[in-house]
Enzyme design. Structure first.
Site, PDB file in Angstrom:
ATOM      1  N   CYS A   1      11.783  -9.444  -6.383  1.00  0.00           N
ATOM      2  CA  CYS A   1      11.246 -10.783  -6.093  1.00  0.00           C
ATOM      3  C   CYS A   1       9.744 -10.771  -5.888  1.00  0.00           C
ATOM      4  O   CYS A   1       9.123 -11.830  -5.858  1.00  0.00           O
ATOM      5  CB  CYS A   1      11.913 -11.348  -4.851  1.00  0.00           C
ATOM      6  SG  CYS A   1      13.681 -11.431  -5.025  1.00  0.00           S
TER       7      CYS A   1
ATOM      8  N   HIS B   1       7.960 -16.344  -0.523  1.00  0.00           N
ATOM      9  CA  HIS B   1       9.122 -16.084  -1.362  1.00  0.00           C
ATOM     10  C   HIS B   1      10.298 -16.889  -0.818  1.00  0.00           C
ATOM     11  O   HIS B   1      10.519 -16.950   0.390  1.00  0.00           O
ATOM     12  CB  HIS B   1       9.448 -14.592  -1.363  1.00  0.00           C
ATOM     13  CG  HIS B   1      10.721 -14.311  -2.097  1.00  0.00           C
ATOM     14  ND1 HIS B   1      10.947 -14.810  -3.364  1.00  0.00           N
ATOM     15  CD2 HIS B   1      11.841 -13.639  -1.744  1.00  0.00           C
ATOM     16  CE1 HIS B   1      12.152 -14.444  -3.755  1.00  0.00           C
ATOM     17  NE2 HIS B   1      12.711 -13.744  -2.797  1.00  0.00           N
TER      18      HIS B   1
ATOM     19  N   ASN C   1      17.290 -18.961  -4.464  1.00  0.00           N
ATOM     20  CA  ASN C   1      16.335 -17.855  -4.626  1.00  0.00           C
ATOM     21  C   ASN C   1      16.232 -17.532  -6.121  1.00  0.00           C
ATOM     22  O   ASN C   1      17.165 -16.984  -6.708  1.00  0.00           O
ATOM     23  CB  ASN C   1      16.844 -16.644  -3.826  1.00  0.00           C
ATOM     24  CG  ASN C   1      15.931 -15.436  -3.944  1.00  0.00           C
ATOM     25  OD1 ASN C   1      15.024 -15.403  -4.767  1.00  0.00           O
ATOM     26  ND2 ASN C   1      16.195 -14.426  -3.113  1.00  0.00           N
TER      27      ASN C   1
HETATM   28  N1  ACO Z   1      30.019 -18.339   3.627  1.00  0.00           N
HETATM   29  C1  ACO Z   1      30.651 -18.132   4.783  1.00  0.00           C
HETATM   30  N2  ACO Z   1      30.520 -16.994   5.515  1.00  0.00           N
HETATM   31  C2  ACO Z   1      29.701 -16.051   5.016  1.00  0.00           C
HETATM   32  C3  ACO Z   1      29.013 -16.208   3.806  1.00  0.00           C
HETATM   33  C4  ACO Z   1      29.209 -17.399   3.102  1.00  0.00           C
HETATM   34  N3  ACO Z   1      28.590 -17.664   1.933  1.00  0.00           N
HETATM   35  N4  ACO Z   1      28.281 -15.104   3.587  1.00  0.00           N
HETATM   36  C5  ACO Z   1      28.487 -14.285   4.622  1.00  0.00           C
HETATM   37  N5  ACO Z   1      29.367 -14.845   5.481  1.00  0.00           N
HETATM   38  C6  ACO Z   1      29.893 -14.316   6.708  1.00  0.00           C
HETATM   39  C7  ACO Z   1      29.811 -12.807   6.756  1.00  0.00           C
HETATM   40  O1  ACO Z   1      30.888 -12.234   6.039  1.00  0.00           O
HETATM   41  C8  ACO Z   1      29.901 -12.553   8.227  1.00  0.00           C
HETATM   42  O2  ACO Z   1      31.274 -12.618   8.609  1.00  0.00           O
HETATM   43  P1  ACO Z   1      31.880 -11.548   9.625  1.00  0.00           P
HETATM   44  O3  ACO Z   1      31.086 -11.744  10.885  1.00  0.00           O
HETATM   45  O4  ACO Z   1      33.287 -11.955   9.698  1.00  0.00           O
HETATM   46  O5  ACO Z   1      31.643 -10.220   8.986  1.00  0.00           O
HETATM   47  C9  ACO Z   1      29.191 -13.758   8.838  1.00  0.00           C
HETATM   48  O6  ACO Z   1      29.125 -14.739   7.817  1.00  0.00           O
HETATM   49  C10 ACO Z   1      27.789 -13.472   9.318  1.00  0.00           C
HETATM   50  O7  ACO Z   1      27.143 -12.699   8.337  1.00  0.00           O
HETATM   51  P2  ACO Z   1      25.641 -12.353   8.425  1.00  0.00           P
HETATM   52  O8  ACO Z   1      25.274 -11.442   7.317  1.00  0.00           O
HETATM   53  O9  ACO Z   1      25.288 -11.930   9.818  1.00  0.00           O
HETATM   54  O10 ACO Z   1      25.032 -13.798   8.168  1.00  0.00           O
HETATM   55  P3  ACO Z   1      23.539 -14.235   8.264  1.00  0.00           P
HETATM   56  O11 ACO Z   1      23.457 -15.405   9.113  1.00  0.00           O
HETATM   57  O12 ACO Z   1      22.633 -13.074   8.536  1.00  0.00           O
HETATM   58  O13 ACO Z   1      23.225 -14.721   6.781  1.00  0.00           O
HETATM   59  C11 ACO Z   1      22.308 -14.024   4.694  1.00  0.00           C
HETATM   60  C12 ACO Z   1      23.449 -13.897   5.666  1.00  0.00           C
HETATM   61  C13 ACO Z   1      22.181 -15.504   4.314  1.00  0.00           C
HETATM   62  C14 ACO Z   1      22.620 -13.190   3.478  1.00  0.00           C
HETATM   63  C15 ACO Z   1      21.012 -13.548   5.381  1.00  0.00           C
HETATM   64  O14 ACO Z   1      21.207 -12.291   5.950  1.00  0.00           O
HETATM   65  C16 ACO Z   1      19.862 -13.463   4.426  1.00  0.00           C
HETATM   66  O15 ACO Z   1      19.405 -14.433   3.878  1.00  0.00           O
HETATM   67  N6  ACO Z   1      19.319 -12.284   4.242  1.00  0.00           N
HETATM   68  C17 ACO Z   1      18.178 -12.067   3.381  1.00  0.00           C
HETATM   69  C18 ACO Z   1      18.660 -12.059   1.975  1.00  0.00           C
HETATM   70  C19 ACO Z   1      17.539 -12.001   1.023  1.00  0.00           C
HETATM   71  O16 ACO Z   1      16.454 -12.412   1.316  1.00  0.00           O
HETATM   72  N7  ACO Z   1      17.819 -11.475  -0.165  1.00  0.00           N
HETATM   73  C20 ACO Z   1      16.962 -11.376  -1.232  1.00  0.00           C
HETATM   74  C21 ACO Z   1      15.617 -10.841  -0.886  1.00  0.00           C
HETATM   75  S1  ACO Z   1      14.837 -10.049  -2.134  1.00  0.00           S
HETATM   76  C22 ACO Z   1      15.138 -10.972  -3.425  1.00  0.00           C
HETATM   77  O17 ACO Z   1      14.897 -12.148  -3.324  1.00  0.00           O
HETATM   78  C23 ACO Z   1      15.715 -10.378  -4.633  1.00  0.00           C
END
Ligand code: ACO
Length: 328
Positions: free
Chosen positions: A112, A252, A282
């Site tokens: 990214c 980003h 994204n």
């Molecule tokens: N719907 C419902 N529940 C979900 C989903 C979904 N789509 N996705 C994850 N969950 C669940 C998980 O399984 C977890 O359940 P569990 O507690 O039973 O295991 C719970 O939600 C909490 O999961 P977390 O990972 O703690 O959720 P968080 O609030 O941190 O959000 C997310 C997850 C959105 C992926 C976040 O961590 C994030 O945005 N991270 C950065 C990702 C990123 O920037 N990626 C790309 C960067 S580089 C590039 O752009 C290529």
């Protein structure tokens, strides 16, 4: 002498994938996606199209706006994590369609952060006076490598492209400074394990769904909130400018919570922050040039506006640029 954006363009597929549709595909809800990521919908590329098609469209728009003919281009860099194929480079595929026969062309893979990396590389070629005009494209067809059975990733990504034409200028407008970095130790947190020389495609890799994005969201989240502020501070230290000087912040577009945390730490108000994550998700290397091009088209980017761009991504890579909008 500095390097200016002479024109910007963007392209987005017309097909919209809503959160409600995703509810039917994986165990998720519209409310969870909006609350945890800020994404309402994203665009999905047509079945018969590839990253080069979106990149070409964005490039054509940028060239038209710049008033530069394809034959005048000396360099084409395509930042993408979703090239049409491993080779030839997507930049060469676009070069052929543009008929930009005088341009060197290559792809740059920095996840990214790809657009910021490519912008920086192109700037150096132009500053060295080796080249006069460069085309930098960020294009992604991420839906092709997203696993629509994995709720942790499939809700986040979308397809699109943005492009800029760069040239030299003599007024104060243009790129003020850029800063790039990488931390390979974090590479394991965001990758596509198979399809390269380490793990070539075979029935087992397909069965194990190893040709899709694998992501440790929490690790990326922590890294992203820290690095966005660090990169901004580096740029300010390099330029002698500060947060108060910023007219627009283009972060980003990965997660609204990452952006809000960074905005709060840096005291940048919402009206100065350009967001397209809500409607496009994204789009990786494409999101910053899409924001530049769309804001320009809407007339929001006045001459002299100071723009702070910061990105992070697979690698893990990170980087940013300070740009004074306008051209000679
Ligand atoms: N719907 C419902 N529940 C979900 C989903 C979904 N789509 N996705 C994850 N969950 C669940 C998980 O399984 C977890 O359940 P569990 O507690 O039973 O295991 C719970 O939600 C909490 O999961 P977390 O990972 O703690 O959720 P968080 O609030 O941190 O959000 C997310 C997850 C959105 C992926 C976040 O961590 C994030 O945005 N991270 C950065 C990702 C990123 O920037 N990626 C790309 C960067 S580089 C590039 O752009 C290529």
């Amino acid at each position: 002498m500095n390097v200016q954006v002479l024109g910007a363009g963007h392209a987005l597929p017309s097909r919209v994938l809503t959160n409600k549709e995703l509810e039917k595909m994986v165990d998720t809800t519209h409310e969870w996606i909006v609350e945890r990521s800020g994404i309402l919908e994203r665009r999905i590329i047509d079945e018969d199209k590839a990253a080069s098609d979106l990149g070409f469209e964005a490039a054509r728009m940028a060239l038209d706006e710049a008033g530069v003919e394809p034959e005048e281009l000396d360099l084409i860099i395509v930042a993408t994590a979703t090239p049409d194929m491993l080779f030839p480079a997507t930049a060469c595929i676009i070069q052929e369609r543009l008929e930009a026969w005088n341009a060197a062309a290559f792809d740059l893979e920095a996840g990214c952060t790809g657009f910021v990396y490519a912008l920086t590389v192109a700037e150096k070629f132009l500053l060295s006076q080796q080249y006069k005009y460069a085309l930098v494209i960020g294009t992604e067809a991420l839906s092709r490598i997203v696993d629509y059975t994995d709720r942790n990733t499939c809700v986040l990504f979308g397809d699109g492209a943005g492009a800029v034409v760069l040239g030299r200028g003599n007024t104060g407008s243009g790129i003020i400074c850029t800063y790039l970095g990488a931390d390979g130790r974090g590479g394991k947190h965001l990758n596509m394990p198979a399809g390269g020389s380490a793990l070539p495609a075979n029935p087992q890799t397909v069965k194990e769904r190893l040709h899709f994005v694998k992501m440790n969201g929490n690790e990326i989240f922590k890294f992203a909130t820290r690095i966005t502020v660090e990169v901004s501070e580096k740029l300010f230290a390099m330029s002698g400018l500060g947060y108060k000087d910023i007219d627009f912040f283009i972060p980003h577009q990965a997660n609204i919570r990452i952006i809000k945390t960074a905005m709060k730490r840096m005291n940048i108000p919402p009206e100065k922050t350009l967001i397209n994550l809500d409607v496009f998700g994204n789009t990786s290397a494409a999101c910053i040039p899409i924001a530049l091009s769309m804001s320009n088209q809407e007339g929001r980017l006045h001459d002299g506006a100071l723009i702070l761009m910061v990105a992070f991504g697979a690698g893990l890579t990170y980087g940013g640029a300070l740009l004074r909008w306008g051209r000679d």
